[in-house]
Design an enzyme around this catalytic site. Sequence first.
Site, short mmCIF file in Angstrom:
data_model
loop_
_atom_site.label_atom_id
_atom_site.label_comp_id
_atom_site.label_asym_id
_atom_site.label_seq_id
_atom_site.Cartn_x
_atom_site.Cartn_y
_atom_site.Cartn_z
N GLY A 101 8.59 1.36 15.09
CA GLY A 101 7.27 1.60 15.67
C GLY A 101 7.30 2.46 16.91
O GLY A 101 6.25 2.89 17.39
N CYS A 117 -12.84 0.54 -11.21
CA CYS A 117 -12.72 1.98 -11.44
C CYS A 117 -13.49 2.37 -12.70
O CYS A 117 -13.39 1.72 -13.73
CB CYS A 117 -11.24 2.35 -11.60
SG CYS A 117 -10.97 4.05 -12.12
N CYS A 134 -10.62 3.62 -15.42
CA CYS A 134 -9.57 2.77 -15.97
C CYS A 134 -9.85 1.28 -15.76
O CYS A 134 -9.02 0.44 -16.06
CB CYS A 134 -8.20 3.13 -15.38
SG CYS A 134 -7.99 2.57 -13.70
N CYS A 182 -10.33 5.41 -9.12
CA CYS A 182 -9.10 5.16 -8.39
C CYS A 182 -8.77 6.35 -7.49
O CYS A 182 -8.83 7.50 -7.93
CB CYS A 182 -7.92 5.02 -9.36
SG CYS A 182 -7.89 3.47 -10.22
N CYS A 238 -4.19 5.60 -12.08
CA CYS A 238 -5.32 5.64 -12.99
C CYS A 238 -4.90 6.20 -14.35
O CYS A 238 -5.23 5.64 -15.40
CB CYS A 238 -6.43 6.50 -12.38
SG CYS A 238 -8.06 6.22 -13.08
#
Lengths: 303, 264
Positions: free
Chosen positions: A35, A244, A247, A269, A275
């Site tokens: 970080g 979605c 899909c 998606c 997808c």
Amino acid sequence: MTATSETWSYNFAYLDEQTKRMIRRAILKAIAIPGYQVPFASREMPMPYGWGTGGVQVTASILGPDDVLKVIDQGSDDTTNAVAIRGFFEKTAGVATTTATEEASVIQTRHRIPETPLSETQVLVYQVPIPEPMRYLEPREAETRKMHALQEYGLMHVKLYEDIARHGHIATTYAYPVKVSGRYVMDPSPTPKFDNPKMDNSPALQLFGAGREKRIYAVPPFTQVTSLDFEDHPFAVQTFEEPCALCAAEGVFLDEVVLDDRGGRMFVCSDTNHCEERRAAGHRGRLSGDPTKTEDASQGERP
Amino acid sequence: MNLPVFDDGAPLLRASGVTRYYGTRIGCTDVSFELWPGEVLAVVGESGSGKTTLLNCLSTRLVPTSGVVEYRMRDGAMRDLFQLNEAERRLLMRTDWGFVHQNPADGLRMTVSAGANVGERLMAVGARNYGAIRGEAESWLDKVEIDTGRIDDDPRGFSGGMRQRLQIARNLVTGPRLIFMDEPTGGLDVSVQARLLDLLRQLVGEFGLSAVVVTHDLAVARLLSHRMIVMRGGNVIETGLTDQVLDDPRAPYTQLLVSSILQV
């Protein structure tokens, strides 16, 4: 000129070996201090700042001849930025590229973490525009560095407080600040906060490169990544009302697509590879163009 | 805030021979005094007399060229402020101390709401409950006479007097023991000044605060302080009880200063 001779006109993966060495040192330091923003001597790349110069330099430094590269932009493999960077490494490094998440060993991304879970053999490289999470509250770089060093992170909560005071809930939806390994507060680049939980204890190594700001930071595999929040306003990810439209996937990040000027819209998606794989496996959504479902069916569902 | 450790009559802040040079130019020279718990000390003098330099040296915003500034920590130990490490010093500044700037824009975050301004110090020391932080901010806005309905407005929409009161609330929220004030009433009109002074006097009494107030306005010194230091050209030329100094000034410069007050 053949493709091979063109490849030879560049050093492998465009950057010279000394530059790669310098960047690898920065990456190692970043991994050692999860970080922490490590300064590095960012180079000019043959693309404008803001297009992923940091991510490209990190990718170029870690890429080997056997690697398989995937590049995504907003979750998509076929937008300009993704196609251009993929083409860049095909040309300068001659590495294999793919759009399938599970086949890739290095994934460079802008905004999204793929829906398919990552593995220990993969590295995720983020393109970061502004690495400093406190930048808009504290403009002095010397001061923010001091705040990181002394772990003075009260200011991050001022930002979240403002959100709740103005909107009634934490309205930050992307670049949502996280604390890495209980120490450094980090900006996870402009990924939607939907992806924050995927960063936590991820088996894949996550590297962040900011070219203009000349910073590299990292989240090593299996590192704790906690999203900041208040006790009475806990962190929550976005939810979507419908699956979605192509899909029928649920529990994934969806993009809204406006279809016409009469309020017609669809949610698809954001991860195009995910997808496509689902559709290949036979999943069908409301607007997937299934021959048994004609345009009339979708017309009927419009408001 | 009268902790038992102060029963032994020890000072809260002690300055010994504080000197600050800007190159070869004098900022302030050889200033020594002790500040006691619950006491308000005024530093008065004309522009350029070294008042603000002294205040900055005392509050560790500036490092003195020579001299020692000691502070009695909450555990009762007297510590040299410039021997503390930076983390300790910054913690001290945002918990045990307050600094009220002349220009409220220097002490406030102008782009975040009044509530967040007051809550910032709480969040800095680890408060993580939104409701509790907001409740505390509301009660402090009320104490400094700002309408609690303005808690979500940012200070850019506040008048000068309101900004100054908000700055005071922001500093007092963590229950500090010592407040530094640099011309707290500068740039405010007289009626607003009077209200602010009233409020400051009340808060200082209520919380037993110690304060060092820098001002060129002798009326402010008269109303707020117990003791005062008169400075000129970087030197202390007179010290004493406020009433004593103002009613019976000894040094010629102080006599001039006192006689220059406009009578209405």
